[in-house]
Design an enzyme around this catalytic site. Sequence first.
Site, PDB file in Angstrom:
ATOM      1  N   ASP A 515       0.861  -1.178   0.000  1.00 54.27           N
ATOM      2  CA  ASP A 515       0.000   0.000   0.000  1.00 54.27           C
ATOM      3  C   ASP A 515       0.893   1.223   0.000  1.00 54.27           C
ATOM      4  O   ASP A 515       1.682   1.433   0.919  1.00 54.27           O
ATOM      5  CB  ASP A 515      -0.902  -0.022   1.238  1.00 54.27           C
ATOM      6  CG  ASP A 515      -1.554   1.329   1.523  1.00 54.27           C
ATOM      7  OD1 ASP A 515      -1.779   2.088   0.569  1.00 54.27           O
ATOM      8  OD2 ASP A 515      -1.847   1.600   2.702  1.00 54.27           O
ATOM      9  N   GLU A 533      -3.523   4.315  -2.639  1.00 55.01           N
ATOM     10  CA  GLU A 533      -3.936   3.913  -1.291  1.00 55.01           C
ATOM     11  C   GLU A 533      -5.429   4.117  -1.086  1.00 55.01           C
ATOM     12  O   GLU A 533      -6.122   3.238  -0.544  1.00 55.01           O
ATOM     13  CB  GLU A 533      -3.162   4.707  -0.237  1.00 55.01           C
ATOM     14  CG  GLU A 533      -3.549   4.310   1.176  1.00 55.01           C
ATOM     15  CD  GLU A 533      -2.794   5.079   2.237  1.00 55.01           C
ATOM     16  OE1 GLU A 533      -2.543   4.511   3.312  1.00 55.01           O
ATOM     17  OE2 GLU A 533      -2.450   6.251   1.997  1.00 55.01           O
ATOM     18  N   GLU A 534      -5.940   5.267  -1.491  1.00 59.80           N
ATOM     19  CA  GLU A 534      -7.354   5.542  -1.290  1.00 59.80           C
ATOM     20  C   GLU A 534      -8.240   4.532  -2.032  1.00 59.80           C
ATOM     21  O   GLU A 534      -9.257   4.065  -1.508  1.00 59.80           O
ATOM     22  CB  GLU A 534      -7.691   6.958  -1.749  1.00 59.80           C
ATOM     23  CG  GLU A 534      -7.136   8.056  -0.855  1.00 59.80           C
ATOM     24  CD  GLU A 534      -5.709   8.438  -1.172  1.00 59.80           C
ATOM     25  OE1 GLU A 534      -5.176   9.380  -0.585  1.00 59.80           O
ATOM     26  OE2 GLU A 534      -5.103   7.765  -2.030  1.00 59.80           O
TER      27      GLU A 534
END
EC number: 3.2.1.143
Length: 892
Positions: A515, A533-534
């Site tokens: 991540d 990541e989001e």
Amino acid sequence: MFMPSTSKGCKKRGEEISPTREGSSNSSQVIESSIECIDLESSLPDKQTAINMQPTGTKKQQEDSPSREHQKSIENHSNKEMEKNIEKTSRDLEKGQLEMSHKRKNKDEYDEVMEKYESGGGGGGGGGRRSADNKGKEGKGQGNSSSHKLYKKVTPRKSPKKSTQMEKNGHEKCKEASNLRSILASAAERRIKATVPSSSKAVSSTHQLSPDLFEDEDTDNRTKMGEQEVHWRGSPLSSLTTLSSTNLNLPSVSPSPTHTVMVKLPLSTSGPALPHPTSYTDVWDQHHVRMPCSPRSQYPLSKNSDVIVSRWSVICQALCRDMSSVEDFQKVVLEYNTRYASKWKFRGLQYLLERELEEEESEHFFHNTLPAIASLALRLPQLVTQAPPLLTKHTTHSVTFSQLQIASLLANAFFCTFPRRNAKGSETEYASYPDINFNRLFFHKEKRALEKLKCIINYFRRITIKEPTGNVTFTRQHISTSDLPSWLSCTNHLPRLHVDTVGLIEEAEGLLQVDFANKFLGGGVLGLGCVQEEIRFVLSPELLISRLFTQVLDNTEALIITGVEQFNSGNGYSSTFIWGGSCQDTTPRDLWGRRLCQVTAIDALHFTKQPQIQYRESFIKRELNKAYAGFRVLDKSTGAPIAVATGNWGCGAFRGNPRLKALIQLAACAYVGRDLAYFTFGDEKLRDDLVTMYIFLKENNVTVGALVQVLNQHGARGWGDGSDFFQYIYHSLRAYDSDTDSETTTTTKPLESDVPVSSHNSRGCPRVISDYFKRSGPSTSRSSSSSTSHKNPQSKPLPQSSYVTEGGAAIKDSLSEEKILQVLSECDRLIEGQKSKDKMSAECFSTSDDKHGVGLSHHRGRADTLIKWGMDPKPCSLRCWWGVKWYDQSLD
């Protein structure tokens, strides 16, 4: 979209697709039937043989050979039937009802068949007449023999000589056959084009082999797909070590001072795990999450009232109310968040439910999903019976939840019930933690924010319809200063590498998925952020709960999540991201109910304002240590270390160099003993560059220490911008191959340690670059074979660069960094003094006492010597490698 039934749009798409598939199936059947028809026509002489052998009279007449006239009539009848079949097949092909199901080789076979047919062996009149004539001359049994020869001639596996006489006799009959041949050829051509897959189609790495990594490819033996269709290089993905039932490279779930288990052990065999302890135990301190249901969480009864009541009682009353619109939902949330009544707006959620979704979907959300989320939130004291510990800085600690406990916590985040988590001041209690309440996500109307909301709503719809039964473990891993690797002294060799332009990190099942984290976990997932990541957090919303208890990550820390499940699919990136529908995760579970999926969150440094400083030794070391913290195998893990699935870590908004970050991650994987799967997200140039560098490093047995050393030396110059990064590595490891060099050498003699520091020679003329790089020992011609390198005993120990011999031993150069800088300074001075073409004459660069003949004069016959010193021998340019970049200066 979020209803159990299929939406209208999906139905329409299905109706459009179905006829196409049906037509394709019918077309395929027609193709197969036509091919069978052609095969029958090819074998028709066999039928003729059978006809010839049938009884036509008395027993005596049957024993005798048939008359010539009778034989002719039989053959003519057979030929007419064959011609009718060929005409029928030709008409079908001309109408476009057929498509050839064979590749180009089948075209050649058809050509061969029709060529034989034209020569008189495939059903024309010439073949039949020849058979009759032969019978008359040779007597009994010749008819059968002739028919066998005719069959042989139409068999594509045989290629007998053509008969000129038969071509002449069958000229008329071959016109139709020639037309059929051209039709078959064009159909085969169309089929070949149709069977070539598109370059964007992913190819399963499990079944397709990569081009040989260490051997040259034979272009004649390449598949017809072409090079552009092979989207990956290196080791096959299936060859990398993965999590499996036979390789549980995970620590067990066992309560300990460093592992908090929120569920009862042993685990329940059916249904979700029971909470531990059995009843709620309140903890209200700075080391644990301040729970919404804690009796110590208090709230004023009204805005101007001095009466203080339990905040949880206010929450319960509010969530029990009917919510049939976004306005009702907003009133409920603000009832226990009155301080933010004028600040919190829910316009994004309102836009989604009233304009984006279908009316049926919105009604389903308000009547089914939203009440189920409220009910799940109210079950918090029964499901989460103790306050989860905070994973604070400089600690290594794990916490294991059931998926149902995570769902209840996230339901409270959806209704914004967590106390003391809305204040944003630097002096507030949770200033070093990410926000967890969803109020920011409800505000934005941008497309990406709405698509993230769809993912969240779909997650709640799924887990409220069917409660999840698994568990998830969150581990904060801290590496103390004493445990950090000594990178320069590491002798580990590089692991296996898989580089792919197709595929995503979360699709690499069984690997340690990286991540690209923000130091505040989740980054802008509850805002407008929508990058790697989001997106990962909304595809697997259980990751969001890490924001509740994970303090900001330090330089040598990472968060490893084990057992997370994926509920959503997604397409696009950033502003183009869209929810791709519900995802059914079929990843198997381990003995503790965790999915065999492991995610490691590591945050890269920001180089937004000054990207050139990322090459400094201190920043390279920091990124190495961060990658090591994320890649190091967790304590008490069993089995072999699994491979890492990663990509351009910190190379988007943080402006990291993907080539530098790839080598950093490769070095970290080599140190901990993991293989590496690198996804370039469609960047083929990056893929090829990484594989080329990897081959070079592997063939020269470059160790982790040697690689880190050359990375540090590149940044030690302090004035590189990264444009020459890979070229510098090749050059520093003494295997740099110039574009103009036609012969590759594997070794190079060490540079002489006694480098002159004066900037002028005995005549007072400026020195040329070659004067600073005099080679030790007798000079070797360019065409001579490379000699074995050996260390100069008089060389200075520090700083030194290294390169590799054929045997893999690292040899250290005798040229110190200080002297290199002197050389580079002199080079800069030479460039500054040559600003115009008129002043750039051959005399400015030549010296009378040039021992090696590398002065830049009009003697163009010295090209070979120029190449040795890294100079371009082209007549109109001076191209010198000065350890920084190529400087091009025109010459008269």
